[in-house]
Write a protein that holds these residues in place. Structure first.
Motif, PDB file in Angstrom:
ATOM      1  N   THR A  29       0.668  -1.474  -0.245  1.00  0.00           N
ATOM      2  CA  THR A  29      -0.160   0.291   0.022  1.00  0.00           C
ATOM      3  C   THR A  29       0.755   1.081   0.288  1.00  0.00           C
ATOM      4  N   GLU A  33      -1.925   6.213   1.099  1.00  0.00           N
ATOM      5  CA  GLU A  33      -2.767   6.109   1.380  1.00  0.00           C
ATOM      6  C   GLU A  33      -2.472   5.026   2.342  1.00  0.00           C
ATOM      7  N   ARG A  34      -1.398   4.323   3.195  1.00  0.00           N
ATOM      8  CA  ARG A  34      -1.594   3.971   4.909  1.00  0.00           C
ATOM      9  C   ARG A  34      -1.639   5.011   5.501  1.00  0.00           C
ATOM     10  N   ILE A  37      -5.491   5.943   5.999  1.00  0.00           N
ATOM     11  CA  ILE A  37      -6.574   4.731   6.671  1.00  0.00           C
ATOM     12  C   ILE A  37      -5.808   4.638   8.334  1.00  0.00           C
ATOM     13  N   PRO A  41      -9.220   4.690  11.392  1.00  0.00           N
ATOM     14  CA  PRO A  41      -9.362   3.035  10.455  1.00  0.00           C
ATOM     15  C   PRO A  41     -10.551   1.972  10.659  1.00  0.00           C
ATOM     16  N   GLN A  45     -12.022  -3.504   8.699  1.00  0.00           N
ATOM     17  CA  GLN A  45     -11.876  -3.575   6.812  1.00  0.00           C
ATOM     18  C   GLN A  45     -10.798  -3.001   6.371  1.00  0.00           C
ATOM     19  N   LYS A  46      -9.657  -2.806   7.061  1.00  0.00           N
ATOM     20  CA  LYS A  46      -8.686  -2.960   6.395  1.00  0.00           C
ATOM     21  C   LYS A  46      -7.468  -3.410   6.635  1.00  0.00           C
ATOM     22  N   THR A  48      -3.381  -4.917   6.164  1.00  0.00           N
ATOM     23  CA  THR A  48      -1.904  -4.825   6.033  1.00  0.00           C
ATOM     24  C   THR A  48      -0.767  -5.297   4.752  1.00  0.00           C
ATOM     25  N   TRP A 145       1.967  -0.303   9.806  1.00  0.00           N
ATOM     26  CA  TRP A 145       0.513  -0.079  10.028  1.00  0.00           C
ATOM     27  C   TRP A 145       0.389   0.040  11.769  1.00  0.00           C
ATOM     28  N   SER A 182      -5.281  -6.270  10.838  1.00  0.00           N
ATOM     29  CA  SER A 182      -5.987  -4.600  10.852  1.00  0.00           C
ATOM     30  C   SER A 182      -6.336  -3.544  11.852  1.00  0.00           C
TER      31      SER A 182
END
Ligand code: PLP
Ligand code: COI
Length: 378
Positions: A29, A33-34, A37, A41, A45-46, A48, A145, A182
């Motif tokens: 990513t 964008e990371r 997120i 967060p 939903q998202k 790593t 992340w 996540s």
């Protein structure tokens, strides 16, 4: 590119050394964008850029541990998990401290619970050192992340399932363990505002001798319909009973708060043994508060709330942390805890717990494990 690595991060006994393969995600990513997120967060939903998996077979035991790019799992349509739900999972978090270091909370307890769940579901037990090492490995590659904003974390989801392609009903001879992660903020959109919960007297979560104490997907599948019905009554969670006795919510344990500050939580062999509730009770005991873990009836709660003996209640678990319960809604009665004293103690215990998790207060029980310090370079 696949780089075989000898495990040096947390050397286990020689006969338990696993050779790790690490394949870096070549399309991670983008940083911007990371960061977007991580700034917001949500929950679950998202995911790593990487995941871990370890195979198990009856003949070969645990083998071929890998870190690989996050992505779909290929499964034979006859894989036993798809038919007979032979599956268990865990939930824990990695927290970033103010100095940038990354820590997890009581991971040994999650490892032990995964082993107990696995035993009940006739799955192989993953040794604790493999469990902890899988977390170190994933956070080692996906450390960026772990968010740093207040009360955010990286939610870790270890899971294990029967992957043998066989339709006979027996324990699978091929199993896979996975770990995904996540970034997570608050589980409830309203944060620590009190939740309303519903009684669902026509549904039960667990039976005597059943799988209630195991963290297995089927328990959650059967909670979805009662939860959808609870939503229609303005409630976000369901409180399950065993007859008259309180058990737990669909994804959290429940604690009642007495006027004198003592705490009561249900005890039953069909409840999931929560690591959050256990920790909260230990912190309360440190404060000299009374702790009771025993069977408790809905009548006791109702009568206690009416007399003022029980002043509040709260729900707690890894994902939700701790939220006060404002209202219990049953078909023919309600219990309401709306006074300021209802959530005062709950929120102060919540603060103490999160202060420890985020490194703002001394970890006097030794509950944290640092994840980033000894991570081998991948
Ligand atoms: N009970 C259920 C059914 C859960 O799903 C959870 C969440 O994991 C809990 C209790 C709380 O357990 P823990 O505090 O270990 O997250
Ligand atoms: C957790 O708290 O980790 C859970 O597994 C509960 C689930 C409802 C997200």
């Amino acid at each position: 590119m696949t780089i075989p690595l000898t495990d040096i991060s947390n050397p286990p006994a020689t006969d338990r050394t696993l050779l790790w393969q690490v394949t870096r995600n070549e399309n991670p990513t983008p940083d911007a964008e990371r960061e977007a997120i991580l700034a917001n967060p949500g929950f679950g939903q998202k995911f790593t850029d990487h995941m871990v998996d370890i195979c198990w077979s009856e003949k070969g035991g645990w083998h071929r541990p890998r870190v690989s790019p996050y992505g779909p799992i290929e499964l034979d349509p006859a894989a036993a998990v798809l038919h007979y739900a032979q599956e268990v999972f865990e939930g824990l978090k990695a927290y970033r401290h103010a100095d940038g270091s990354i820590h997890t909370f009581r991971a040994d307890q999650n490892a032990a619970r995964l082993q107990r769940s696995a035993r009940r579901l006739a799955l192989p037990e993953l040794p604790t050192e493999y469990f902890v090492d899988s977390i170190r490995r994933l956070v080692g590659v996906d450390g960026a992340w772990v968010p740093s904003a207040g009360e955010t974390s990286l939610y870790l989801r270890p899971f294990m399932f029967a992957k043998e392609a066989f339709l006979g009903v027996r324990a699978a001879k091929k199993v896979a363990y996975y770990l995904i992660a996540s970034p997570a903020g608050a589980y409830f959109a309203h944060g620590v505002q009190p939740v309303n919960i519903a009684l669902a007297p026509n549904y039960s979560r667990a039976g005597k001798g059943g799988t209630g104490a195991a963290k297995t997907g089927g328990n959650y599948a059967s909670s979805l319909l009662p939860q959808a019905e609870a939503y229609e009554k303005g409630c976000e969670q369901v409180l399950y009973l065993d007859g008259e006795y309180l058990e737990e919510l669909g994804g959290m344990n429940i604690v009642l708060v007495r006027r004198d500050g003592s705490l009561i939580t249900p005890e039953s062999d069909s409840i999931l043994e929560g690591i959050t509730v256990k920790s909260i009770l230990e912190l309360a005991a440190d404060r000299g508060l009374g702790i009771e873990q025993r069977p408790v009836t809905i009548t006791e709660w109702r009568a206690g709330a009416a007399s003022g003996e029980i002043v509040g209640a709260f729900a707690c678990g890894t994902a939700a942390v701790l939220v006060p319960i404002g209202r219990l809604v049953a078909d023919d009665f309600e219990i309401v805890h709306d006074g300021p004293e209802a959530s005062e103690l709950a929120l102060s215990l919540r603060e103490e717990l999160t202060d420890i998790q985020y490194g703002r207060r001394e970890d006097r029980h030794g509950w944290l494990t640092r994840l980033d310090a000894e991570t081998p370079a991948a």
